[in-house]
Design a protein around this motif. Sequence first.
Motif, PDB file in Angstrom:
ATOM      1  N   TYR A  99      13.640   5.795  -4.749  1.00 61.03           N
ATOM      2  CA  TYR A  99      12.828   5.979  -3.545  1.00 61.03           C
ATOM      3  C   TYR A  99      11.314   5.949  -3.773  1.00 61.03           C
ATOM      4  CZ  TYR A  99      17.029   7.378  -0.917  1.00 61.03           C
ATOM      5  OH  TYR A  99      18.249   7.398  -0.287  1.00 61.03           O
ATOM      6  N   PHE A 100      10.854   6.389  -4.927  1.00 57.04           N
ATOM      7  CA  PHE A 100       9.419   6.644  -5.049  1.00 57.04           C
ATOM      8  C   PHE A 100       8.708   5.911  -6.191  1.00 57.04           C
ATOM      9  CE2 PHE A 100      11.043  10.516  -2.820  1.00 57.04           C
ATOM     10  CZ  PHE A 100      10.416  10.257  -1.608  1.00 57.04           C
ATOM     11  N   HIS A 101       9.367   4.981  -6.860  1.00 55.53           N
ATOM     12  CA  HIS A 101       8.680   4.336  -7.973  1.00 55.53           C
ATOM     13  C   HIS A 101       7.979   3.032  -7.606  1.00 55.53           C
ATOM     14  CE1 HIS A 101      10.269   6.635 -11.705  1.00 55.53           C
ATOM     15  NE2 HIS A 101      10.041   7.434 -10.688  1.00 55.53           N
ATOM     16  N   ARG A 102       8.184   2.556  -6.378  1.00 53.14           N
ATOM     17  CA  ARG A 102       7.467   1.347  -5.949  1.00 53.14           C
ATOM     18  C   ARG A 102       5.988   1.670  -5.738  1.00 53.14           C
ATOM     19  NH1 ARG A 102      11.156   1.839  -0.597  1.00 53.14           N
ATOM     20  NH2 ARG A 102      12.593   2.373  -2.264  1.00 53.14           N
ATOM     21  N   LYS A 103       5.130   0.692  -5.978  1.00 59.69           N
ATOM     22  CA  LYS A 103       3.676   0.934  -5.967  1.00 59.69           C
ATOM     23  C   LYS A 103       3.090   0.857  -4.557  1.00 59.69           C
ATOM     24  CE  LYS A 103       3.257   1.307 -10.471  1.00 59.69           C
ATOM     25  NZ  LYS A 103       2.976   2.592 -11.081  1.00 59.69           N
ATOM     26  N   SER A 104       3.662   1.636  -3.672  1.00 56.71           N
ATOM     27  CA  SER A 104       3.182   1.650  -2.288  1.00 56.71           C
ATOM     28  C   SER A 104       3.685   2.922  -1.610  1.00 56.71           C
ATOM     29  CB  SER A 104       3.695   0.421  -1.539  1.00 56.71           C
ATOM     30  OG  SER A 104       5.106   0.355  -1.615  1.00 56.71           O
ATOM     31  N   VAL A 105       3.179   3.176  -0.420  1.00 52.05           N
ATOM     32  CA  VAL A 105       3.583   4.390   0.305  1.00 52.05           C
ATOM     33  C   VAL A 105       4.653   4.027   1.331  1.00 52.05           C
ATOM     34  CG1 VAL A 105       2.768   6.367   1.676  1.00 52.05           C
ATOM     35  CG2 VAL A 105       1.324   5.427  -0.124  1.00 52.05           C
ATOM     36  N   LEU A 106       4.277   3.656   2.545  1.00 57.77           N
ATOM     37  CA  LEU A 106       5.282   3.338   3.571  1.00 57.77           C
ATOM     38  C   LEU A 106       5.480   1.842   3.790  1.00 57.77           C
ATOM     39  CD1 LEU A 106       4.476   6.004   6.334  1.00 57.77           C
ATOM     40  CD2 LEU A 106       6.117   6.155   4.455  1.00 57.77           C
ATOM     41  N   VAL A 107       4.488   1.032   3.384  1.00 59.72           N
ATOM     42  CA  VAL A 107       4.616  -0.416   3.570  1.00 59.72           C
ATOM     43  C   VAL A 107       4.367  -1.123   2.237  1.00 59.72           C
ATOM     44  CG1 VAL A 107       3.939  -0.382   6.005  1.00 59.72           C
ATOM     45  CG2 VAL A 107       2.183  -0.645   4.248  1.00 59.72           C
ATOM     46  N   ASP A 108       4.962  -2.312   2.104  1.00 62.75           N
ATOM     47  CA  ASP A 108       4.774  -3.058   0.856  1.00 62.75           C
ATOM     48  C   ASP A 108       3.474  -3.870   0.908  1.00 62.75           C
ATOM     49  OD1 ASP A 108       5.241  -5.385   2.332  1.00 62.75           O
ATOM     50  OD2 ASP A 108       7.311  -5.608   1.641  1.00 62.75           O
TER      51      ASP A 108
END
Length: 270
Positions: A99-108
């Motif tokens: 859930y949280f390792h992508r380099k963004s908050v709510l949008v890509d």
Amino acid sequence: MSKLRILYAATEINPFLQTTKVAEFLRRLPQGMQEMGMEIRIFVPRFGIINERKNRLHEVVRLSGINIAVGEDEKPLIIKVASIPNAKLQVYFIDNEDYFHRKSVLVDKNDKFHADNDERAIFFCKGVLETVKKLGWAPDIVHCNDWMTGLIPMYLKTTYKKDPIFKDAKSVFTIYNNEFDHKFEGDIIEKAKMLDIDDEMLAALKSADFGGFIKVGMEYSDSVVKSDEDFSENLNTLFSEYSEKKQIGQVGADENLLTSYYALYNELAS
């Protein structure tokens, strides 16, 4: 007055992450309450754009390792902590690789809303409460900020109401002008369920959108507060529907902010 224990849950906090006014508010209010004699704990998601090395986040092994159910899936919960520079405040970060390792908050990077933001919110809300249980720290007030924390007041009034850690806890829900148009996919009610929660309690989530999370937060919290921003017509309508609740309406970011909240917390806890 005895030393109140205040638990803050929010989407972001300075200096670790700032995309909205929530981050400023969370930086100012908990420190102000601590300086007025209250005991504080702060929880935020560990979004992937937070630099762990720079901000000196480290895992708390004794608090990690719980599995959190989101619908039929179970995801491992990782807890990290860091201290706010120049303040005696620790921040707990709710983390999970999926859930949280992508380099963004709510949008890509293409400005596309993450399809699983509802699941991330559910995981965060459940993760906060399970971690506080593991800490063995009983809050008097649970102050939830922004849509992503909207399910916490409901969980406190249902699944966790008999738990000795939460049995006396009162909740405050602050709404911010962070509305989005995205509709969530899949059965959000099934994903959000826990013990002692039936479909009717989650009826507001049927809209599968920002407003659904806001409605649940307002419905189950003990006090609803509007942040000091110009709200959209839609948000104003939502807010006015629940205006019979005890609340301090719009709290300005002025010198009365701390005294207003100090009085509210003590009133709710008495």
